[in-house]
Write a protein that holds these residues in place. Structure first.
Motif, PDB file in Angstrom:
ATOM      1  N   GLY A   1      48.347  50.482  42.299  1.00  0.00           N
ATOM      2  CA  GLY A   1      47.198  50.600  42.154  1.00  0.00           C
ATOM      3  C   GLY A   1      46.670  50.687  40.799  1.00  0.00           C
ATOM      4  N   THR A   2      45.119  50.373  41.115  1.00  0.00           N
ATOM      5  CA  THR A   2      44.377  50.412  39.588  1.00  0.00           C
ATOM      6  C   THR A   2      44.414  51.574  38.678  1.00  0.00           C
ATOM      7  OG1 THR A   2      42.853  49.010  41.055  1.00  0.00           O
ATOM      8  CG2 THR A   2      42.116  49.665  38.806  1.00  0.00           C
ATOM      9  N   GLN A   3      44.331  52.767  39.216  1.00  0.00           N
ATOM     10  CA  GLN A   3      44.693  53.791  38.363  1.00  0.00           C
ATOM     11  C   GLN A   3      46.021  53.840  37.738  1.00  0.00           C
ATOM     12  OE1 GLN A   3      43.141  57.713  40.040  1.00  0.00           O
ATOM     13  NE2 GLN A   3      41.482  56.674  40.942  1.00  0.00           N
TER      14      GLN A   3
ATOM     15  N   GLU B   1      39.062  44.691  32.426  1.00  0.00           N
ATOM     16  CA  GLU B   1      38.284  44.153  33.380  1.00  0.00           C
ATOM     17  C   GLU B   1      38.810  44.703  34.913  1.00  0.00           C
ATOM     18  OE1 GLU B   1      37.119  40.283  33.408  1.00  0.00           O
ATOM     19  OE2 GLU B   1      35.075  40.790  34.520  1.00  0.00           O
ATOM     20  N   ASP B   2      38.041  45.430  35.457  1.00  0.00           N
ATOM     21  CA  ASP B   2      38.243  46.058  36.754  1.00  0.00           C
ATOM     22  C   ASP B   2      37.374  45.314  37.685  1.00  0.00           C
ATOM     23  OD1 ASP B   2      38.607  47.523  38.890  1.00  0.00           O
ATOM     24  OD2 ASP B   2      38.300  49.600  38.175  1.00  0.00           O
ATOM     25  N   ASP B   3      37.966  44.541  38.526  1.00  0.00           N
ATOM     26  CA  ASP B   3      37.234  43.498  39.535  1.00  0.00           C
ATOM     27  C   ASP B   3      37.396  44.083  40.883  1.00  0.00           C
ATOM     28  OD1 ASP B   3      35.503  41.207  38.890  1.00  0.00           O
ATOM     29  OD2 ASP B   3      36.989  39.739  39.515  1.00  0.00           O
ATOM     30  N   ILE B   4      37.594  45.341  41.067  1.00  0.00           N
ATOM     31  CA  ILE B   4      38.008  45.689  42.354  1.00  0.00           C
ATOM     32  C   ILE B   4      37.069  45.423  43.364  1.00  0.00           C
ATOM     33  CG2 ILE B   4      37.132  48.063  42.055  1.00  0.00           C
ATOM     34  CD1 ILE B   4      40.030  48.920  43.244  1.00  0.00           C
ATOM     35  N   TYR B   5      35.674  45.186  43.034  1.00  0.00           N
ATOM     36  CA  TYR B   5      34.657  44.906  44.229  1.00  0.00           C
ATOM     37  C   TYR B   5      34.463  43.562  44.272  1.00  0.00           C
ATOM     38  CZ  TYR B   5      33.825  49.940  44.156  1.00  0.00           C
ATOM     39  OH  TYR B   5      34.330  51.340  44.121  1.00  0.00           O
ATOM     40  N   SER B   6      35.044  42.637  43.507  1.00  0.00           N
ATOM     41  CA  SER B   6      34.529  41.344  43.465  1.00  0.00           C
ATOM     42  C   SER B   6      34.678  40.464  44.551  1.00  0.00           C
ATOM     43  CB  SER B   6      35.185  40.776  42.343  1.00  0.00           C
ATOM     44  OG  SER B   6      36.649  40.427  42.355  1.00  0.00           O
TER      45      SER B   6
HETATM   46  C1  LIG Z   1      35.908  51.167  39.921  1.00  0.00           C
HETATM   47  C2  LIG Z   1      37.042  51.476  40.748  1.00  0.00           C
HETATM   48  N1  LIG Z   1      38.306  51.196  40.169  1.00  0.00           N
HETATM   49  C3  LIG Z   1      39.698  51.548  40.735  1.00  0.00           C
HETATM   50  C4  LIG Z   1      39.366  52.391  42.038  1.00  0.00           C
HETATM   51  C5  LIG Z   1      40.633  52.822  42.674  1.00  0.00           C
HETATM   52  O1  LIG Z   1      41.468  51.844  42.856  1.00  0.00           O
HETATM   53  P1  LIG Z   1      43.211  51.925  43.222  1.00  0.00           P
HETATM   54  O2  LIG Z   1      43.232  52.568  44.752  1.00  0.00           O
HETATM   55  O3  LIG Z   1      43.751  50.590  43.046  1.00  0.00           O
HETATM   56  O4  LIG Z   1      43.755  52.766  42.253  1.00  0.00           O
HETATM   57  C6  LIG Z   1      38.035  52.730  42.598  1.00  0.00           C
HETATM   58  C7  LIG Z   1      38.075  53.466  43.851  1.00  0.00           C
HETATM   59  O5  LIG Z   1      37.205  53.965  43.990  1.00  0.00           O
HETATM   60  C8  LIG Z   1      36.832  52.341  41.785  1.00  0.00           C
HETATM   61  O6  LIG Z   1      35.768  52.603  42.139  1.00  0.00           O
END
Ligand SMILES: Cc1ncc(COP(=O)(O)O)c(C=O)c1O
Length: 372
Positions: free
Chosen positions: A79-81, A181-186
């Motif tokens: 996960g991103t976090q 760069e966090d592109d998670i919504y892209s």
């Molecule tokens: C900007 C952003 N990055 C990352 C995450 C979470 O990502 P992940 O579940 O991959 O840690 C979120 C979720 O709310 C988010 O809004």
């Protein structure tokens, strides 16, 4: 006080699309179980991902980057976090500055306290970070890195034009900072511009998690490092931590979904559902000062300055709907915008979504009237 269960609108989860997701996930899982011996698969760490995982991650991120990166640059994380934890510790570090949007994703502020780096906010407009403001910060504070979202910024939904993306990439080169760069919504808009990382790959750490486009609890995010060497330097072997590694079963299912096109079909179903939700809400949002964009999982409702977003959110909660506010996104030294963030993907049905938005509208009207 409402007696029905709370309707959750404070999160930006994608909608559930069980008709597509369930069969795709089941089939991917069955294939993984048939192809690999469970004891061998679960009995080993996934390190940066297997060769197959990293190749799949390269394909997945390549759809946004415009070119498929070398798989050695790809790291599969939990996960991103988890990726943040590694990157912010490794690239920024204690007492150094991380430039961020002046309203930033709250875990960044939590990690700043834990890891000891200093987040510095950069003013934004409707396209996100303003290059002139970033340049000023570069001159005064020499940030080691910049964390941002160029598409559907959280919480404002701001999205950058190509010119803006190129201007940020140019500043990164001139002032020698790394881009995270966090592109998670892209993947949610039907079409989208390439990320900033495509313009400055030699200094970009590109993050594409699946939480917002496939399933919130998947816990897989792909990181593309500037080079094979830098990927290894940040994640392996010297870092002596394993918490960021994706669990083998999730990594393997994600790989399978990408390889068979299942991931693409799920994303298409999520997009389709979000299109329906946006059309449904469009007339209802007219009474608010609301900002949202195609594909966005939330709506940002701005309130007149004199009103308190938190008080309104409390009132809405008493009526059985949970919504977010601007408070957790605000950096020290910046004024909290009086606003509500309402997630529109999480509601279980269209009827629930409408009911919740009507509650928000009623409380909002009442709040404006009584404040006037
Ligand atoms: C900007 C952003 N990055 C990352 C995450 C979470 O990502 P992940 O579940 O991959 O840690 C979120 C979720 O709310 C988010 O809004």
């Amino acid at each position: 006080m409402s007696t029905r269960p709370l309707i959750e609108m404070s999160r930006t989860h994608p909608p559930l699309v069980p008709d597509v997701f369930d069969p795709e996930y089941r089939e991917a899982l069955a294939n993984v179980m048939a192809r690999f011996t469970p004891s061998e698969m679960i009995g080993a760490h996934r390190w940066m991902g297997t060769d197959a995982d990293r190749a799949a991650g390269a394909i997945f991120t390549g759809q946004r980057l415009g070119v498929v990166p070398e798989p050695g640059r790809v790291v599969v994380t939990n996960g991103t976090q988890s990726a943040f934890n590694m990157l912010l510790g490794g690239l920024v570090g204690r007492d150094n500055v991380l430039a961020v949007e002046c309203l930033t994703y709250p875990p960044i502020l939590v990690l700043a306290r834990r890891l000891g780096f200093i987040p510095k906010g950069v003013e934004m407009d409707e396209e996100g970070i303003i290059p002139e403001a970033l340049e000023e910060l570069c001159r005064s504070h020499s940030p080691k890195a910049l964390y941002l979202l160029s598409t559907l910024q959280n919480p404002t939904t701001a999205t950058m034009s190509t010119t803006r993306r190129m201007a940020i990439a140019d500043l990164a080169r001139r002032y020698d900072f790394q881009i995270i760069e966090d592109d998670i919504y892209s993947l949610l808009p039907e079409s989208n511009l390439p990320p900033i990382s495509a313009y400055a790959p030699e200094r970009s750490w590109y993050l594409l998690g699946v939480a917002k486009s496939i399933a919130a609890g998947f816990k897989v995010a792909y990181v593309v490092a500037p080079s094979v060497r830098l990927a290894e330097q940040q994640f392996w072997p010297g870092v002596r931590a394993t918490f960021w590694m994706a669990a083998p079963i999730s990594a393997a299912v994600s790989t399978q979904l990408i390889d068979t096109g299942g991931a693409e079909r799920i994303v298409a179903a999520v997009r389709h559902e979000m299109r329906a939700r946006h059309s449904l809400l469009e007339p209802k949002l007219k009474s608010f000062d609301a900002v949202t964009r195609e594909g966005a999982l939330h709506v940002w409702i701005r309130l007149p300055k004199a009103l308190c977003g938190k008080e309104l959110a409390d009132l809405i909660r008493l009526r059985g709907v949970s919504v977010g506010t601007g408070d957790p996104y605000t950096l020290p030294g910046f004024v909290t915008p009086q606003a509500l963030r309402i997630g529109i993907g999480h509601a279980k049905s269209h009827a629930e979504l409408i009911e919740a938005v009507e509650v928000v509208a009623e409380c909002h009207d009442h709040f404006l009237r009584t404040a006037a």
